[in-house]
Design a protein around this motif. Structure first.
Motif, PDB file in Angstrom:
ATOM      1  N   THR A 396      31.591  60.005  34.893  1.00  8.06           N
ATOM      2  CA  THR A 396      31.204  58.741  35.497  1.00  8.06           C
ATOM      3  C   THR A 396      32.497  58.050  35.919  1.00  8.06           C
ATOM      4  OG1 THR A 396      31.316  57.447  33.436  1.00  8.06           O
ATOM      5  CG2 THR A 396      29.236  58.590  33.927  1.00  8.06           C
ATOM      6  N   ALA A 397      32.403  57.088  36.827  1.00  4.73           N
ATOM      7  CA  ALA A 397      33.658  56.514  37.317  1.00  4.73           C
ATOM      8  C   ALA A 397      33.446  55.124  37.894  1.00  4.73           C
ATOM      9  CB  ALA A 397      34.288  57.421  38.375  1.00  4.73           C
ATOM     10  N   GLN A 398      34.172  54.161  37.344  1.00  4.24           N
ATOM     11  CA  GLN A 398      34.330  52.860  37.967  1.00  4.24           C
ATOM     12  C   GLN A 398      35.633  52.872  38.769  1.00  4.24           C
ATOM     13  OE1 GLN A 398      33.702  49.541  35.103  1.00  4.24           O
ATOM     14  NE2 GLN A 398      33.077  51.152  33.676  1.00  4.24           N
ATOM     15  N   VAL A 399      35.701  52.093  39.805  1.00  2.00           N
ATOM     16  CA  VAL A 399      36.856  52.136  40.691  1.00  2.00           C
ATOM     17  C   VAL A 399      38.003  51.283  40.180  1.00  2.00           C
ATOM     18  CG1 VAL A 399      37.699  51.612  43.005  1.00  2.00           C
ATOM     19  CG2 VAL A 399      35.490  52.700  42.717  1.00  2.00           C
ATOM     20  N   THR A 400      37.747  50.041  39.871  1.00  6.83           N
ATOM     21  CA  THR A 400      38.820  49.138  39.451  1.00  6.83           C
ATOM     22  C   THR A 400      38.422  48.468  38.143  1.00  6.83           C
ATOM     23  OG1 THR A 400      37.850  47.487  40.953  1.00  6.83           O
ATOM     24  CG2 THR A 400      39.799  48.672  41.718  1.00  6.83           C
ATOM     25  N   THR A 401      39.208  48.710  37.100  1.00  2.00           N
ATOM     26  CA  THR A 401      38.977  48.079  35.803  1.00  2.00           C
ATOM     27  C   THR A 401      40.297  47.485  35.295  1.00  2.00           C
ATOM     28  OG1 THR A 401      39.192  50.239  34.734  1.00  2.00           O
ATOM     29  CG2 THR A 401      36.969  49.471  35.214  1.00  2.00           C
ATOM     30  N   GLY A 402      41.177  48.343  34.793  1.00  5.38           N
ATOM     31  CA  GLY A 402      42.484  47.843  34.379  1.00  5.38           C
ATOM     32  C   GLY A 402      43.255  47.226  35.524  1.00  5.38           C
ATOM     33  N   SER A 403      43.050  47.729  36.730  1.00  6.59           N
ATOM     34  CA  SER A 403      43.722  47.151  37.888  1.00  6.59           C
ATOM     35  C   SER A 403      43.259  45.722  38.138  1.00  6.59           C
ATOM     36  CB  SER A 403      43.479  48.012  39.125  1.00  6.59           C
ATOM     37  OG  SER A 403      42.100  48.285  39.281  1.00  6.59           O
ATOM     38  N   VAL A 404      42.027  45.393  37.751  1.00  7.64           N
ATOM     39  CA  VAL A 404      41.552  44.024  37.894  1.00  7.64           C
ATOM     40  C   VAL A 404      42.267  43.110  36.898  1.00  7.64           C
ATOM     41  CG1 VAL A 404      39.534  42.517  37.910  1.00  7.64           C
ATOM     42  CG2 VAL A 404      39.321  44.881  38.666  1.00  7.64           C
ATOM     43  N   VAL A 405      42.529  43.644  35.709  1.00 13.30           N
ATOM     44  CA  VAL A 405      43.303  42.871  34.727  1.00 13.30           C
ATOM     45  C   VAL A 405      44.679  42.550  35.291  1.00 13.30           C
ATOM     46  CG1 VAL A 405      44.331  42.921  32.423  1.00 13.30           C
ATOM     47  CG2 VAL A 405      42.036  43.850  32.780  1.00 13.30           C
ATOM     48  N   ASP A 406      45.332  43.536  35.889  1.00 12.29           N
ATOM     49  CA  ASP A 406      46.644  43.301  36.473  1.00 12.29           C
ATOM     50  C   ASP A 406      46.568  42.339  37.657  1.00 12.29           C
ATOM     51  OD1 ASP A 406      48.065  44.878  34.700  1.00 12.29           O
ATOM     52  OD2 ASP A 406      47.721  46.691  35.855  1.00 12.29           O
ATOM     53  N   TRP A 407      45.547  42.508  38.470  1.00 12.34           N
ATOM     54  CA  TRP A 407      45.346  41.589  39.596  1.00 12.34           C
ATOM     55  C   TRP A 407      45.178  40.160  39.102  1.00 12.34           C
ATOM     56  CZ3 TRP A 407      40.814  38.747  40.390  1.00 12.34           C
ATOM     57  CH2 TRP A 407      40.737  38.050  41.601  1.00 12.34           C
ATOM     58  N   LEU A 408      44.384  39.986  38.050  1.00 13.49           N
ATOM     59  CA  LEU A 408      44.154  38.653  37.508  1.00 13.49           C
ATOM     60  C   LEU A 408      45.442  38.060  36.953  1.00 13.49           C
ATOM     61  CD1 LEU A 408      42.270  36.359  36.666  1.00 13.49           C
ATOM     62  CD2 LEU A 408      41.765  37.649  34.572  1.00 13.49           C
ATOM     63  N   ARG A 409      46.199  38.860  36.249  1.00 14.77           N
ATOM     64  CA  ARG A 409      47.468  38.352  35.706  1.00 14.77           C
ATOM     65  C   ARG A 409      48.402  37.923  36.825  1.00 14.77           C
ATOM     66  NH1 ARG A 409      50.821  41.742  32.081  1.00 14.77           N
ATOM     67  NH2 ARG A 409      51.735  39.741  31.590  1.00 14.77           N
ATOM     68  N   GLY A 410      48.477  38.719  37.878  1.00 14.93           N
ATOM     69  CA  GLY A 410      49.327  38.347  38.991  1.00 14.93           C
ATOM     70  C   GLY A 410      48.836  37.108  39.709  1.00 14.93           C
ATOM     71  N   LEU A 411      47.517  36.958  39.837  1.00 12.69           N
ATOM     72  CA  LEU A 411      46.937  35.828  40.542  1.00 12.69           C
ATOM     73  C   LEU A 411      47.133  34.522  39.785  1.00 12.69           C
ATOM     74  CD1 LEU A 411      45.137  35.328  43.120  1.00 12.69           C
ATOM     75  CD2 LEU A 411      43.186  35.372  41.566  1.00 12.69           C
ATOM     76  N   THR A 412      46.985  34.584  38.478  1.00 11.65           N
ATOM     77  CA  THR A 412      47.050  33.366  37.664  1.00 11.65           C
ATOM     78  C   THR A 412      48.432  33.102  37.095  1.00 11.65           C
ATOM     79  OG1 THR A 412      46.419  34.561  35.644  1.00 11.65           O
ATOM     80  CG2 THR A 412      44.633  33.655  37.002  1.00 11.65           C
ATOM     81  N   GLY A 413      49.359  34.059  37.313  1.00 13.80           N
ATOM     82  CA  GLY A 413      50.666  33.887  36.690  1.00 13.80           C
ATOM     83  C   GLY A 413      50.583  33.965  35.187  1.00 13.80           C
TER      84      GLY A 413
END
Length: 608
Positions: A396-413
């Motif tokens: 099974t496969a989700q596309v973005t999981t940990g990458s969303v965590v990194d995206w959120l960290r970058g977005l919110t500083g």
């Protein structure tokens, strides 16, 4: 291919370079989550406040969890500072730059009775955001590891990499891991299906199309109209569609190409001079069932440029003197064909035969892994070969999981302590937010390449921890949908093994356990595909057998139990999540239809 459909949009050149986990439009390797400009493990997320070692302790700024001499950091992504990990005796960590790369090293010294370094097995994983090299001893214990990051070029639906960056990362990572040790065998796993054309000398003829690349949607549908052979459905994720896209859009590149290789196959070619194509990558395509349907070649799909598939554990060559000088791996060391990253994760976690534990591997994305009988088919899920005879992998496969965590960290500083487990788990759960973490389309079970992320419930009180917890919950809801599909196929899932970088977040593990309603276990090894690649090297060279791998995979460092009360609450919340996300598809189509297309400069990474 005169009857080929019109190409799906422009997007021919992927020109915006991203340093690490940023993806424009697809899925990525589940074994490598890390923030965009930090020292991290390419095979998972290292701690934001300290790096955890498989045989030692994690550093102290976050809450650590230690069982069986293995530490699990409460943080799930990387920090921009250098990290140090202690493992039994000595450890060293530092960062270097090489070809737009960042690296981290953790090493423990294992010596023989003579006082000399003992022999090791070398595993290499070519991840989506970086390469990781791991050495293990003949007891399967981690001896040394190092990770080096590289960039992905993204623009629109395109996601490409320079295969030379993979080799540069290997040459930066491996010498410190080998460090004069006798290497008994090497195996390479990789993000998949990622394909690169090479000339007669093994040099790239153009950029590699990563598995993240979504430009081949029309080609995938066209192939499905041509043939029904194979167990995988029509999606640009699969390699056959990428071959058709190359034929339609990169004809001049193909004219210079003598062979098309997978990411691990490229590294094996550089190490040995031999062109190989493992059957786990071959199976991760449309229209393949031990062979490609001849109708593909008849219609111009260049399947003839692929080497004949071989088993993952087949020894395909030896390290050449030239490669030895570049990498520090002794000349003559045998090299296995290797396989997709899921093969490595399965071997590390003890997924060796039907009935073994279900494993979820979370890094940039999340891949679920179950062992099934050879050639068994489950419609709607992903099928590949395993590295063991007679066994296949159901994915099974989700596309973005940990990458969303990194995206959120970058977005919110977000600072390092954003990921600390105790403050996160002290908050009410379920949260008052819903987050769909599909920032680049979705694979199982919906196969919706146009899906995008969404947030429901924002208010003026919302802070970064609220959003992070909601991301954890959204990924867990999607994992629950995947488990429903697996169970519907008759596969029991009484517990879940967690591997990859996401397994180092105690908060995320707890959210998954509470949503799924089953215990979540973390293996002792915990290094994901790279350590599994080292086990594959041992299997190929005769130093490990299945019984030894089963004993290694059975060792559990951490077991997280679900909270029954929270599980009942999450069951209600998941029903709401499913209803909400089901309504988003029509809105997303309307949104896309009314959105101004980017200018050529913006598509190339410029600003308005």
């Amino acid at each position: 291919m005169s009857d080929h459909p019109a190409p799906p949009g422009n997007g021919d050149d992927a020109s915006r370079r991203t340093n690490g986990a940023n993806s424009a439009s697809g899925a990525s390797n589940a074994n490598d989550t890390s923030s965009a400009s930090s020292a991290s493990s390419a095979n998972g997320t290292s701690s934001a406040n300290g790096t955890s070692s498989a045989n030692g302790t994690s550093s102290a700024n976050g809450t650590s969890h230690t069982t069986n001499a293995t530490s699990t950091s409460s943080n799930s992504t990387t920090s921009t500072s250098s990290t140090t990990s202690t493992s039994h005796t000595t450890s060293a960590s530092h960062t270097t730059s090489a070809s737009h790369t960042t690296s981290t090293t953790s090493a423990s010294r294992t010596t023989s009775a003579t006082g000399q370094p003992g022999p090791v097995l070398l595993g290499i994983d070519v991840g989506t955001t970086g390469l990781k090299a791991v050495a293990v001893d003949l007891a399967g214990r981690l001896v040394a590891d190092r990770a080096v990051r590289y960039a992905t070029a993204v623009a629109g639906a395109a996601a490409e990499q320079n295969a030379e960056d993979w080799w540069a990362a290997l040459c930066a990572a491996v010498p410190a891991v080998v460090a004069g040790r006798r290497v008994l065998a090497v195996a390479v796993t990789a993000q998949a299906p990622t394909l690169v054309g090479v000339d007669a000398d093994g040099d790239p003829t153009g950029p590699a199309l990563t598995w993240v690349d979504r430009r081949a949607s029309a080609e995938a549908r066209w192939i499905a109209d041509l043939t029904s052979l194979g167990r995988n459905g029509p999606d640009p994720y699969f390699g056959t569609a990428k071959l058709a896209w190359l034929a339609a859009h990169r004809r001049q590149q193909l004219d210079r190409t003598s062979t098309i290789l997978s990411a691990n196959g490229f590294i094996v070619r550089r190490l040995t001079g031999a062109a190989s194509f493992d059957d786990s990558t071959a199976a991760l395509t449309q229209a393949w069932d031990g062979h490609y349907d001849p109708v593909l070649a008849e219609h111009g799909v260049p399947t003839g440029l692929l080497p004949d598939p071989c088993p993952c554990a087949e020894l395909v060559g030896q390290v050449t003197p030239t490669a030895a000088a570049a990498t520090g791996i002794p000349a003559g060391t045998p090299v296995a064909a290797g396989g997709i990253d899921a093969v490595g994760a399965a071997l590390e976690a003890g997924v060796l035969a039907p009935g073994d534990p279900f494993v979820e591997m979370t890094g940039f994305s999340t891949v679920g892994i179950a062992a099934i009988d050879r050639n068994a088919a489950v419609p709607g899920l992903i099928h590949s070969r395993h590295g063991l005879p007679g066994v296949d992998l159901l994915l099974t496969a989700q596309v973005t999981t940990g990458s969303v965590v990194d995206w959120l960290r970058g977005l919110t500083g977000g600072s390092d302590d954003l990921l600390d487990a105790d403050p996160l788990l002290a908050r009410p759960r379920p949260t008052r937010l819903l987050v769909r973490p599909s920032l680049a389309g979705e694979r199982t079970p919906s196969w919706d390449a146009s899906a995008r992320g969404a947030v429901l419930g924002l208010d003026l009180r919302t802070d970064s921890r609220d959003l992070l917890l909601a991301v954890f919950e959204g990924t867990a809801f999607q994992l629950a949908a995947d488990l429903d599909a697996v169970r519907a196929a008759g596969i029991a899932v009484p517990s879940v093994r967690a591997a990859g970088g996401g397994a180092r977040s105690r908060a995320w593990l707890q959210v998954k356990a509470d949503v799924l309603g089953v215990p979540v276990e973390v293996p002792v090894a915990g290094h994901g595909a790279a350590q599994g690649a080292a086990y594959l090297a041992g299997l190929a060279a005769g130093h490990f057998d299945v019984a030894a791998l089963r004993q290694l995979g059975a060792q559990v460092a951490t077991r997280v139990e679900p909270d029954p009360v929270r599980h009942r609450r999450y069951a209600q919340r998941r029903a709401l999540f499913d209803a909400w996300t089901g309504q988003l598809a029509d809105l997303e189509r309307e949104l896309a239809a009314t959105t101004e297309a980017p200018s050529a400069e913006q598509a190339a990474g410029g600003t308005a």
